[in-house]
Design an enzyme around this catalytic site. Structure first.
Site: not given
Ligand code: 5GP
Ligand code: ZN
Length: 118
Positions: A2, A5, A28, A44, A82, A88, A93, A95, A97
Protein backbone atom coordinates in the site's frame (compact mmCIF):
# COMPACT_ATOMS: atom_id res chain seq x y z
CA UNK A 1 2.21 -2.92 -1.05
CA UNK A 2 0.00 0.00 0.00
CA UNK A 3 0.96 3.63 -0.53
CA UNK A 4 1.68 4.30 3.16
CA UNK A 5 3.82 1.14 3.43
CA UNK A 6 5.79 2.59 0.51
CA UNK A 7 6.22 5.82 2.49
CA UNK A 8 7.46 3.78 5.48
CA UNK A 9 9.92 1.98 3.16
CA UNK A 10 10.98 5.30 1.59
CA UNK A 11 9.88 4.10 -1.87
CA UNK A 12 7.66 7.20 -1.98
CA UNK A 13 8.99 10.46 -0.51
CA UNK A 14 7.17 12.21 2.30
CA UNK A 15 7.63 15.35 4.31
CA UNK A 16 8.34 13.74 7.68
CA UNK A 17 7.64 15.45 10.97
CA UNK A 18 8.63 12.81 13.50
CA UNK A 19 9.52 9.14 13.54
CA UNK A 20 10.33 6.41 16.03
CA UNK A 21 10.76 2.63 15.75
CA UNK A 22 7.02 2.02 15.43
CA UNK A 23 5.36 5.14 13.98
CA UNK A 24 5.85 7.89 11.41
CA UNK A 25 4.23 11.31 11.17
CA UNK A 26 4.31 13.24 7.89
CA UNK A 27 2.49 16.18 6.29
CA UNK A 28 -0.66 15.36 4.33
CA UNK A 29 -0.13 15.97 0.62
CA UNK A 30 -3.53 17.71 0.36
CA UNK A 31 -3.84 19.65 3.65
CA UNK A 32 -7.31 20.52 4.93
CA UNK A 33 -6.02 22.80 7.73
CA UNK A 34 -2.87 24.92 8.26
CA UNK A 35 -1.47 21.93 10.18
CA UNK A 36 -2.47 18.58 8.70
CA UNK A 37 -0.29 15.66 9.66
CA UNK A 38 -0.87 11.95 9.17
CA UNK A 39 0.32 9.57 11.89
CA UNK A 40 0.71 5.94 10.88
CA UNK A 41 2.10 2.72 12.32
CA UNK A 42 5.07 1.31 10.38
CA UNK A 43 3.42 -2.08 10.56
CA UNK A 44 0.51 -2.33 8.12
CA UNK A 45 -2.88 -2.24 9.84
CA UNK A 46 -5.94 -1.83 7.59
CA UNK A 47 -7.92 0.50 9.82
CA UNK A 48 -9.00 1.34 13.34
CA UNK A 49 -11.12 -1.83 13.21
CA UNK A 50 -7.95 -3.90 13.35
CA UNK A 51 -5.98 -1.66 15.74
CA UNK A 52 -4.85 -3.51 18.87
CA UNK A 53 -5.08 -1.90 22.27
CA UNK A 54 -1.30 -2.40 22.62
CA UNK A 55 -0.61 -0.39 19.48
CA UNK A 56 -3.11 2.31 20.50
CA UNK A 57 -1.39 2.54 23.88
CA UNK A 58 1.95 3.24 22.18
CA UNK A 59 0.48 5.48 19.50
CA UNK A 60 -1.16 7.83 21.99
CA UNK A 61 2.06 9.37 23.39
CA UNK A 62 3.51 9.54 19.87
CA UNK A 63 0.53 11.56 18.61
CA UNK A 64 0.81 13.80 21.68
CA UNK A 65 4.52 14.27 20.92
CA UNK A 66 3.71 15.24 17.30
CA UNK A 67 1.17 17.82 18.52
CA UNK A 68 3.84 19.34 20.79
CA UNK A 69 6.45 19.22 18.04
CA UNK A 70 4.28 21.28 15.66
CA UNK A 71 3.19 23.55 18.50
CA UNK A 72 -0.56 22.93 18.49
CA UNK A 73 -0.77 21.14 21.84
CA UNK A 74 -1.84 24.33 23.66
CA UNK A 75 -3.80 26.06 20.89
CA UNK A 76 -5.80 22.91 20.23
CA UNK A 77 -6.16 20.38 17.48
CA UNK A 78 -8.27 17.49 16.26
CA UNK A 79 -7.40 13.81 15.84
CA UNK A 80 -9.53 11.86 13.37
CA UNK A 81 -9.37 8.42 11.86
CA UNK A 82 -11.68 7.55 8.99
CA UNK A 83 -12.86 3.95 8.82
CA UNK A 84 -14.27 2.23 5.76
CA UNK A 85 -16.53 3.59 3.03
CA UNK A 86 -18.98 5.59 5.11
CA UNK A 87 -16.08 6.92 7.19
CA UNK A 88 -14.42 8.22 4.02
CA UNK A 89 -11.25 6.14 4.30
CA UNK A 90 -9.33 6.38 1.03
CA UNK A 91 -6.03 4.85 2.09
CA UNK A 92 -6.45 1.42 3.64
CA UNK A 93 -3.52 1.75 6.04
CA UNK A 94 -4.51 3.03 9.48
CA UNK A 95 -3.77 6.72 9.89
CA UNK A 96 -4.75 9.42 12.32
CA UNK A 97 -5.22 12.89 10.89
CA UNK A 98 -3.87 15.57 13.23
CA UNK A 99 -5.46 18.87 12.24
CA UNK A 100 -4.85 22.30 13.74
CA UNK A 101 -3.28 25.71 13.31
CA UNK A 102 -6.67 27.46 13.03
CA UNK A 103 -10.13 27.30 14.56
CA UNK A 104 -11.57 24.18 12.97
CA UNK A 105 -15.16 24.09 11.79
CA UNK A 106 -17.52 21.47 13.13
CA UNK A 107 -20.47 20.07 11.25
CA UNK A 108 -21.58 18.97 7.80
CA UNK A 109 -20.41 15.48 8.55
CA UNK A 110 -23.18 13.67 6.66
CA UNK A 111 -25.28 14.31 3.58
CA UNK A 112 -28.25 12.77 5.40
CA UNK A 113 -30.12 14.79 8.03
CA UNK A 114 -29.24 13.32 11.47
CA UNK A 115 -32.81 14.02 12.65
CA UNK A 116 -34.07 11.39 10.20
CA UNK A 117 -32.27 8.76 12.29
CA UNK A 118 -33.58 9.75 15.71
P1 5GP B 1 -8.36 9.16 4.31
O1 5GP B 1 -9.34 9.76 3.34
O2 5GP B 1 -7.99 7.74 3.92
O3 5GP B 1 -8.77 9.27 5.74
O4 5GP B 1 -7.06 10.04 4.22
C1 5GP B 1 -6.03 9.80 3.32
C2 5GP B 1 -5.17 11.03 3.32
O5 5GP B 1 -3.93 10.69 2.74
C3 5GP B 1 -5.75 12.19 2.51
O6 5GP B 1 -5.89 13.33 3.35
C4 5GP B 1 -4.71 12.41 1.39
O7 5GP B 1 -4.52 13.76 1.10
C5 5GP B 1 -3.47 11.77 1.98
N1 5GP B 1 -2.54 11.19 1.01
C6 5GP B 1 -2.85 10.33 0.00
N2 5GP B 1 -1.75 9.96 -0.68
C7 5GP B 1 -0.71 10.61 -0.07
C8 5GP B 1 0.71 10.62 -0.33
O8 5GP B 1 1.24 9.97 -1.24
N3 5GP B 1 1.46 11.39 0.49
C9 5GP B 1 0.91 12.12 1.52
N4 5GP B 1 1.75 12.83 2.25
N5 5GP B 1 -0.41 12.12 1.77
C10 5GP B 1 -1.21 11.38 0.99
ZN1 ZN C 1 0.28 -0.31 4.36
Amino acid sequence: MCIFCKIVNREIPSNKVLENDDFVAFHDINPKAPVHILVIPKQHVDSFNELSSEMMRDMTPFIQQVAKHVNVDQSGYRVITNIGDNGGQEVKHLHFHLLGGAKLSWGHFADADPKDFL
